[in-house]
Design an enzyme around this catalytic site. Structure first.
Site, short mmCIF file in Angstrom:
data_model
loop_
_atom_site.label_atom_id
_atom_site.label_comp_id
_atom_site.label_asym_id
_atom_site.label_seq_id
_atom_site.Cartn_x
_atom_site.Cartn_y
_atom_site.Cartn_z
N GLU A 1 0.07 5.71 7.48
CA GLU A 1 0.83 4.29 7.25
C GLU A 1 2.02 4.25 7.89
O GLU A 1 3.25 3.68 7.11
CB GLU A 1 0.54 3.78 6.23
CG GLU A 1 -0.65 3.51 5.82
CD GLU A 1 -1.29 2.83 4.69
OE1 GLU A 1 -0.48 2.22 3.81
OE2 GLU A 1 -2.44 3.00 4.04
N HIS B 1 -9.95 2.41 3.03
CA HIS B 1 -8.39 2.42 3.15
C HIS B 1 -7.87 3.59 2.48
O HIS B 1 -8.38 4.17 1.85
CB HIS B 1 -8.09 1.21 2.42
CG HIS B 1 -8.02 -0.08 3.27
ND1 HIS B 1 -6.95 -0.94 3.74
CD2 HIS B 1 -9.13 -0.44 3.97
CE1 HIS B 1 -7.49 -2.02 4.28
NE2 HIS B 1 -8.68 -1.60 4.72
N GLU C 1 -0.99 -5.56 5.84
CA GLU C 1 -0.17 -5.70 4.44
C GLU C 1 1.44 -5.32 4.28
O GLU C 1 1.85 -6.14 3.63
CB GLU C 1 -0.91 -4.77 3.58
CG GLU C 1 -0.71 -3.23 3.99
CD GLU C 1 -1.72 -2.47 2.97
OE1 GLU C 1 -2.58 -2.88 2.22
OE2 GLU C 1 -1.43 -1.38 3.01
C1 NOJ Z 1 -3.98 -0.58 -0.41
C2 NOJ Z 1 -4.94 -1.28 0.57
O1 NOJ Z 1 -4.80 -0.93 2.06
C3 NOJ Z 1 -5.03 -2.60 0.27
O2 NOJ Z 1 -5.81 -3.41 1.33
C4 NOJ Z 1 -5.55 -3.02 -0.94
O3 NOJ Z 1 -5.48 -4.47 -1.08
C5 NOJ Z 1 -4.67 -2.31 -2.16
N1 NOJ Z 1 -4.54 -1.12 -1.63
C6 NOJ Z 1 -5.32 -2.17 -3.51
O4 NOJ Z 1 -6.60 -1.75 -3.33
CA CA Z 2 -2.89 0.86 2.80
#
Ligand code: NOJ
Ligand code: CA
Length: 705
Positions: free
Chosen positions: A174, A484, A509
């Site tokens: 990331e 993820h 995010e």
């Molecule tokens: C990281 C993930 O990328 C995200 O999408 C998720 O909401 C959070 N972790 C919590 O699991």
């Molecule tokens: Ca993530």
């Protein structure tokens, strides 16, 4: 009528080889040539040429082991085999229905000339758009198992390519992409990053796919295919000599990086080689190098758009945790933190179901439904915390699933493991059985935080096996996985189609909470030519409230609204989120119409134009309808793109609705300026599209009946 796989395997030659001359294999169209031979100290090497220009110069191959001599020198070529292959296979869902798999193969069987006379082969598959090669270790008397300390695979390049790279982080992908000459790559300078829950960058290395553009327009992308029971490969960079060399991801617990018993083979080391940027996206090299579908009928999973209890947590409006915890006797105890802001309540999920049902969206993701979130983030002892079968008391799972079913909307399960891998492995059977009972066919998994057991990394052999075992186990329960914090995609979706999508990049995010300004406008125009070459991306597009000042003054999405729409076409995933809050969509029903209409499963894909890091336009034909959708995105530069609709069916007419940046649109100054127009188009239509800075265009092109 189904017309699949026409196997045309022909062994062209098999001969013992006395002289150690160089062996050559060409791509079917003869553009690419690979030469393999023995060089200095009788070490194996390969060379790649395109139209007789050297692309990869003499590059040596080999291994180093723990407690055993290296395997790289004093070899002889025992025999050589060549073969050709040309078939077509079908994707159960994907960017296209039919994939052509056409290559020439060269297998070079090698043996040490002195004891212990170990044997291995190097196998090359050469396609028109690139090549893959791997090492194969056959069963043999003098070698039963190997502890690989390093794979010595080199990629010796001949110029200082413009390179689009992220650091070779053993724990996370990331990162923001960097654009530098190869000679200026400095991964170690990316070590300190306050926005990452885990990171480890031990070398000046890059992660793959890493994409390069040469002075004469040659495009290269390096990656790997079929990563199974092995460590992920990063590429160490020798900035003085334009050399890349494999550096496998290791473990702090072991003095080796990979342990295998024979026989085994490595993943494919891949090089995509094209004349332009669009052809990189069109290349199917990575999936082609994987084995065919092992699961058979997977029609229990259907590609879908989905909404979810998700963005509201990232904005800080609601929380994953309920604010209460269970005591030893299983009673809920107020921890003093009960806040009434729990997101995954029955009522909230029903709101998403209603909205989705109205808008042709078939799934709702529910995060924070299960116990354990009180301990979320930043804690050490994470094993045994999350429970994947016990809902919080304000979430009636049975009721929600029933309600969804009535409206044609399925609930997407969420398993955040917080990297407590042993807890998850132990609970998987129970957790997937629960999903099966409720007819839930997909789960989003998560691996935030340092891996437990301590000392392992997200991209090492231990975790590669964990991720792959999870996919295989899930398949037994008809469950598809969207991971993820995953291992990178290497085309295994061909073999295990229930590997539907994953993160493995800096997703949307970061725009909600990162302290470094979020994802800049150039992010996705780079991603399309790097990370996306590896496989589907769960980017979670469709944020309408771009600035969300009412939640976070210092964060925003760095694109226009038109670009958020275009992402549904540009970024491929068989699960595509409409990530924003229901009320933000309801405030802009005109723009929502595009999300409502856009497909998620494609018969064919045309990459119409693009330059790595600058812009890209993709048109895709939806399966089963003959409708087309087009998306174009640009970086921080505004531009005009001439679009030719010749991809449409001859003689048909279509109604195109164009969602484009308004005259004053700008990703920062005016992101919501959107203009919507409708007109008739045919395959003779051409159009000039204007994209604002950080902008885009989305077009739905519906076939007139
Ligand atoms: C990281 C993930 O990328 C995200 O999408 C998720 O909401 C959070 N972790 C919590 O699991
Ligand atoms: Ca993530």
């Amino acid at each position: 009528m189904k017309k699949i796989s026409l196997l045309l395997m022909s062994i062209l030659a098999f001969y013992s080889c006395q002289k150690e001359e160089v062996k050559t294999i060409s791509s079917p169209n003869n553009n690419l040539k690979v030469e393999v031979g023995l060089g200095q100290n009788k070490a194996p090497f390969y060379i790649v040429k395109k139209e007789n220009e050297v692309v990869v110069d003499t590059s040596y191959l080999g291994f180093e082991f723990k407690n055993a001599p290296a395997l790289k020198n004093n070899l002889r070529i025992v025999s050589v085999e060549t073969a050709s292959f040309d078939n077509v296979w079908e994707m159960p869902w994907g960017e296209q229905e039919k994939v052509i798999n056409n290559y020439n193969e060269l297998r070079v069987n090698l043996q040490e000339t002195a004891t212990p006379n170990r044997k291995f082969s190097v196998v090359f598959k050469v396609y028109d758009d690139g090549l893959g090669f791997r090492y194969e270790f056959p069963k043999q008397e003098n070698l039963k198992e190997v502890f690989i300390t390093e794979e010595q695979t080199a990629f010796n390049l001949t110029e200082d390519y413009k390179t689009f790279w992220i650091p070779g982080d053993w724990d996370i992908y990331e990162h923001l992409y960097n654009t530098t000459p190869l000679s200026k790559i400095d991964a170690l300078s990316k070590r300190n990053h306050s926005n990452l829950a885990q990171t480890s960058i031990p070398n000046n290395a890059v992660n793959t796919p890493v994409t390069m553009v040469g002075k004469n327009g040659l495009h290269l992308s390096f990656h790997e295919a079929a990563l199974v029971d092995y460590s992920g490969m990063t590429l160490g960079v020798d900035t003085n000599n334009f050399n890349l060399k494999s550096i496998l991801v290791g473990s702090d617990n072991k003095d080796y990086k990979v342990h295998r018993t024979l026989p085994f083979h490595t993943p494919w080391r891949t090089i995509q080689v094209t004349d332009n940027a669009p052809d990189l996206i069109s290349s199917n090299l990575i999936v082609n190098l994987n084995e065919p579908n092992k699961l058979g009928d997977v029609s229990w999973f259907k590609p879908m758009k989905y909404t979810g209890v998700w963005w509201e947590m990232h904005l800080g409006r609601s929380s994953w945790d309920y604010g209460m915890t269970k005591d030893k006797n299983g009673n809920w105890v107020d921890t003093g933190k009960a806040h009434g802001r729990h997101g995954a309540t029955t009522a909230n999920v029903k709101k998403f179901i209603d909205f989705s049902a109205k808008n042709n969206i078939n799934g709702v993701l529910v995060e924070g439904w299960n116990t354990g979130w009180e301990h979320w983030i930043g804690f050490e002892d994470r094993e045994g915390v999350f429970d994947f079968v016990t809902p919080y008391p304000d979430y009636d799972m049975e009721e929600v699933i029933k309600y969804g079913k009535e409206k044609g909307v399925s609930i997407i399960m969420h398993h955040e493991t917080s990297s407590g891998t042993e807890t998850y492995t132990k609970q998987q059977d129970k957790a997937f059985a629960l999903m099966k009972k409720y007819g839930m066919h997909s789960v989003k998994t998560g691996y935030v935080g340092k891996i437990l057991p301590k000392g392992e990394f997200h991209h090492g052999q231990y975790m590669v096996n964990h991720y792959n075992n999870t996919v295989e186990k899930a398949a037994k329960y008809q469950v598809a996985i969207n991971a993820h914090e995953p291992i990178k995609p290497t085309g295994l979706r061909r073999t295990y189609p229930n590997t539907i999508s994953r993160e493995g990049l800096r997703g949307q995010e970061f725009n909600a909470w990162s302290s470094d300004g979020g994802n800049p406008p150039e992010h996705l125009p780079i991603v399309a030519f790097t990370r996306m070459l590896a496989g589907p991306i769960d980017y979670t597009p469709g944020i309408f409230n771009i600035k969300f000042n009412e939640y976070k003054k210092n964060n925003q999405v760095n694109t226009t609204l038109a670009q958020q729409l275009a992402l549904y076409v540009v970024i491929y995933s068989p699960v595509q989120m409409a990530a924003d809050l229901v009320e933000h969509y309801e405030a802009n029903l005109k723009a929502l119409q595009f999300i409502k209409e856009v497909g998620v499963d494609w018969k064919q894909t045309k990459v119409l134009n693009g330059e790595v890091g600058d812009y890209v336009t993709i048109a895709r034909e939806e399966r089963g309808t003959g409708n087309w959708f087009l998306g174009a995105i640009t970086d921080e530069n505004r531009r005009d793109l001439e679009i030719n609709f010749s991809f449409l069916e001859e003689g048909e007419s279509y109604t195109a609705t164009i969602y484009k940046d308004g005259k004053n649109a700008h990703w920062d100054k005016n992101p919501l300026d959107l203009e919507i127009t409708t007109l008739k188009v045919t395959n003779k239509t051409t159009m000039n599209l204007h994209l604002a800075a950080g902008g885009g265009v989305a077009i739905s092109i519906l076939k007139n009946k």
